[in-house]
Design a protein around this motif. Sequence first.
Motif, PDB file in Angstrom:
ATOM      1  N   GLY A  43      26.056 -74.532   7.786  1.00 56.93           N
ATOM      2  CA  GLY A  43      26.354 -76.101   7.474  1.00 56.93           C
ATOM      3  C   GLY A  43      25.540 -75.706   6.493  1.00 56.93           C
ATOM      4  O   GLY A  43      25.177 -76.760   5.810  1.00 56.93           O
ATOM      5  N   TYR A  44      24.412 -75.526   6.403  1.00 61.67           N
ATOM      6  CA  TYR A  44      23.517 -75.302   5.293  1.00 61.67           C
ATOM      7  C   TYR A  44      24.270 -75.366   3.830  1.00 61.67           C
ATOM      8  O   TYR A  44      24.094 -75.927   2.933  1.00 61.67           O
ATOM      9  N   TYR A  45      25.291 -74.477   3.823  1.00 63.61           N
ATOM     10  CA  TYR A  45      26.021 -74.398   2.192  1.00 63.61           C
ATOM     11  C   TYR A  45      26.511 -75.868   2.216  1.00 63.61           C
ATOM     12  O   TYR A  45      26.702 -75.483   1.013  1.00 63.61           O
ATOM     13  N   LEU A  46      26.928 -76.021   3.114  1.00 62.46           N
ATOM     14  CA  LEU A  46      28.024 -76.971   3.075  1.00 62.46           C
ATOM     15  C   LEU A  46      27.317 -78.095   2.265  1.00 62.46           C
ATOM     16  O   LEU A  46      27.432 -79.238   1.661  1.00 62.46           O
ATOM     17  N   LYS A  47      26.293 -78.378   2.949  1.00 66.03           N
ATOM     18  CA  LYS A  47      25.190 -79.450   2.654  1.00 66.03           C
ATOM     19  C   LYS A  47      24.271 -79.682   1.344  1.00 66.03           C
ATOM     20  O   LYS A  47      24.937 -80.452   0.839  1.00 66.03           O
ATOM     21  N   LYS A  48      24.347 -78.591   0.796  1.00 62.73           N
ATOM     22  CA  LYS A  48      23.974 -78.271  -0.236  1.00 62.73           C
ATOM     23  C   LYS A  48      24.695 -78.492  -1.224  1.00 62.73           C
ATOM     24  O   LYS A  48      24.634 -78.757  -2.701  1.00 62.73           O
ATOM     25  N   ARG A  49      25.898 -77.995  -1.103  1.00 65.85           N
ATOM     26  CA  ARG A  49      27.296 -77.930  -1.696  1.00 65.85           C
ATOM     27  C   ARG A  49      27.148 -79.498  -2.350  1.00 65.85           C
ATOM     28  O   ARG A  49      27.910 -79.886  -3.322  1.00 65.85           O
ATOM     29  N   ARG A  50      27.192 -80.424  -1.281  1.00 65.39           N
ATOM     30  CA  ARG A  50      27.163 -82.148  -1.411  1.00 65.39           C
ATOM     31  C   ARG A  50      26.935 -82.565  -3.380  1.00 65.39           C
ATOM     32  O   ARG A  50      25.818 -82.269  -3.690  1.00 65.39           O
TER      33      ARG A  50
END
Length: 50
Positions: A43-50
């Motif tokens: 979840g953290y990775y996907l949030k930072k990726r955007r």
Amino acid sequence: MQHSLTQGPITKNILLFALPLGVTGIWLSVPIGWALADAIGIGYYLKKRR
């Protein structure tokens, strides 16, 4: 003043879950903890990726 390690919220929650189930609760808490850590990391990775 020394603070007991069993007073923390994380330790308390693990003990409350594991103790009634005995050894089975301890064995279940390990993969459950891994799954939660993985879900938070993804979840953290996907949030930072955007």
